[in-house]
Structure formats: C-alpha cells, structure tokens
Design a protein around this motif. Sequence first.
Motif, PDB file in Angstrom:
ATOM      1  N   GLY A  36       0.782  -1.234   0.000  1.00  0.00           N
ATOM      2  CA  GLY A  36       0.000   0.000   0.000  1.00  0.00           C
ATOM      3  C   GLY A  36       0.809   1.277   0.000  1.00  0.00           C
ATOM      4  N   ARG A  38       2.493   4.392  -1.846  1.00  0.00           N
ATOM      5  CA  ARG A  38       2.263   5.051  -3.133  1.00  0.00           C
ATOM      6  C   ARG A  38       3.590   5.249  -3.853  1.00  0.00           C
ATOM      7  NH1 ARG A  38       1.232   9.892  -5.886  1.00  0.00           N
ATOM      8  NH2 ARG A  38       1.706  11.293  -4.148  1.00  0.00           N
ATOM      9  N   ASP A 112      -2.366  10.584   1.572  1.00  0.00           N
ATOM     10  CA  ASP A 112      -1.120   9.810   1.571  1.00  0.00           C
ATOM     11  C   ASP A 112      -0.584   9.533   2.969  1.00  0.00           C
ATOM     12  OD1 ASP A 112      -0.981   9.482  -1.123  1.00  0.00           O
ATOM     13  OD2 ASP A 112       0.445  11.118  -1.501  1.00  0.00           O
ATOM     14  N   ARG A 115      -0.029   6.038   3.497  1.00  0.00           N
ATOM     15  CA  ARG A 115       0.635   5.315   2.401  1.00  0.00           C
ATOM     16  C   ARG A 115       2.126   5.659   2.327  1.00  0.00           C
ATOM     17  NH1 ARG A 115      -2.413   5.444  -3.099  1.00  0.00           N
ATOM     18  NH2 ARG A 115      -1.156   3.554  -3.274  1.00  0.00           N
TER      19      ARG A 115
END
Length: 434
Positions: A36, A38, A112, A115
């Motif tokens: 997971g 990014r 985010d 992530r």
Amino acid sequence: MEQLMWVLGILIFVVGLLFSIAWHELGHLSTAKLFGIRVPQYMVGFGRTIWSTRRGETEYGLKAVPLGGYIRMIGMFPPGADGRITKRSSSPWRTMIEDAREASYEELQEGDDTRLFYTRKPWKRVIVMFAGPFMNLILSIGLFLTLFMGIGIQTAVPTVKEVSQCVVKVGEPTDSCKADATPTPANLAGLRAGDKVLSFDGTKIDTYPQLQDLIRHSAGKSVPIVIDRKGEQQTLNAAIITNTLAALDKDGNPIKGKTDDVGFLGITPANGVRHLSLSQSADQMAGMARTGVSSLVALPGKIPGLWHAVVDGTPRSTDSPIGMVGAARLGGDVFSMNLPLTQKLAMSVNLLAGINLALFLFNMLPLLPLDGGHIAGALWESVRRTFARLFRRPDPGPFDVARLMPLAYVVAAVFVAFTGLVMVADVVNPVRIN
C-alpha cells in the motif's frame, strides 16, 4: 561483417542490461504496491526522460542513460523531531538531511498519510528494499541454469587433442624437443589425438579435471589406461613420471608463479560442450557466489591497478574490475569472434548472469544510498523497538535514516569516482577476451 557483429553484441548486452535494471525495479515496485505504499514513478535509466506513460498513479518511463534505475516512493524518511519537513539550519550537513527529507515528500497528496514508506513495519520495508536485489539474484540463477543445463559450457574433456612428443619444463613450448629429449609417457604408451580416455588405473573417467588429478597423483606408477579409439576400446600402459608443472588452486586453475613436482603424462585435452546436472549447477553457482564476495571485498585493492592502467597504460589484469562500458565491449567482442553461435550465446548469457549476481551482491552492502543501507536501517529500528518492549520503555519511534544522508553523499561520491575511473580504464585500456 565483423564490425556489424560487434555492434550487434553490444546492442544485445544493452538490451539485457536494461531488462536487468527494469527487473530489479519491478521487485521494489510490486512489493511497495503490495504493502500500500504510493509509488509516483518507475524509471529505467537516469538523466533526461525519453519516453514515459502513466498507468494509474504511477508514471513509467525510460531515461537516456541506461546505467541504473529507480522507483520514487512517498515518505522514504520520517519527518523531523518537530514534525516539519523543511530546512531548519544553515549547516551543510543539516541541509543535506532536510533536502533528502523534503524530496521524499515532494509529491505528497491528500490521503497519503497512510501510504508513506516509513510508516510500514520494519519487516515490510526490508521486503520492499530486498525485493530489488533478490530479482537480480533470481535472474542470475535462471541465466546460469540456462547456460549450465541447457546450452552447456565449453570445458576440457577427457579426449586427447594433442600428444606431447617429449618432456619439457613448465612454460616451454611443447614442440621444442631436442635430439636427446625424453619422450613423454603418452608418446611411449601410444596415445594419439582423438583417443577418448574411458578409465585410468581402474577408475572410470567422466571429466578431464578428474583425469588430470589422477595423473598428478600417480607419479612413479605404471597404470593401465582404457581408451576409445574410433569406436574400439583399447588398453594402453603408461609409466607416469614426475615433472615440474604449474601449481593448481582448488578450482583447478594455475597459480601464477607457483610450481609443483607432480605426475606427468603429456597430453593436451580437447574442448567440448558439457551439460551439468542441477546439483552440479548449484555447486558451480555457489563457487561463483564465493568468488563474487571475495572480489567485492578485494575491490579497494584494485584501485591502484586501475589508476596505472589509465595513467601508465599498464596491462589490465584478468581480475580487473570492469564497468558497464567494459562489459558492453566484451559483449561486442564475443559476437565478433569466429565461434559457433551457441558459444557466442553461452558467453553472452554468462556475462549477463555474472552482472546480475554482482548487482545483487553490491546492492546488499549495508551502506546508503544502496538498498542494503535501507535494509540495515529498518533492521536497526526493529531491534530498538524490540528492546523497548522487552524493557517496558517508550517506543523510540522510526529510525531516522535521513540523518545518515551526509554519509550517503560521501559513499555516493566514492562510488561515482570509482565508476568514473573504471569507465575511463574500459575506454582507454579495456579488458579483452583471450
């Protein structure tokens, strides 16, 4: 035609190298996405982007200089102690740290927060960083198995290529026989070119190194040798004598400057293609891995030789380090040689397999900015947190790898300087295939 084949060999090597780089980065990319994290960018090469496309949240591209690659993950480093991601000092060391921290949050978007790379558990970060070198290891194993078990390797076989007519000292040409020279045991026994040795002193012969070892340990003995001559088996008797020959290491290679008084028959083996079994291939690869580790440890000691190769034109040693430019030239040299296509392919596969093995070993060094440096940081964080739990102390939080960036810049500068020296040596005084 030879020049065209040389260019073709270089192109094949470059394509293989680009695939190796892309394969390495795919390991990082796939595991990062699995956990997971990014990933805004997946790039093969450095410098100017010559092609790119966006698929989902990731931009995939090819850059102009095919000497590496990278993926960009969000939040590689944790924020500073005050939670900010900005420069907070005029110190050049602090600036390096905060520049690196700031770059890892450059493309931060809403959502985010969950992530970020540094928020993943240490074992997940270890997997993400190890996955790249591991892909090189897998590719190296696949190529070596293709070579050893599929294509086969060129090796000395227990078939007589040439019989020495007389006994000569080590280093002297075998055709320098004088009138009173002593005939070799092979000459006296009646061995001829083309004879295939089936057994020696009652021992079945499968490989030439096996035969060579038996001969060297049979000084002073009269031994029966069973041969196959044009489909017919014959038994010859040879009185093995003692002669001064080059000493051999554990792999059967001559040791420069060393000699041994050992048994001597007087034959030169023919070359042939040998296909290895899975276990033999595994033994061969294990030996290559040991050699690779030894070469990596000995790398600093090779710098003076590289320097003299550039400045004084001193001939490069056979174990001299080569870079991608030198390896590409070797790829071209292979295809320009007057050899069967299968041999050219075998040598090219061997070259690419060796480079992938080297990439695995090199990237596992526990130094930033290499993958091994990030792995070491994650492992150290895990150790700190484990001790904190055992001794009921507060969680120390993530280990701030960004604080090691000044050291990473020093390491990177050393690598760049070494790479530059190797590249110049590869251009002005290249290693050649003999």
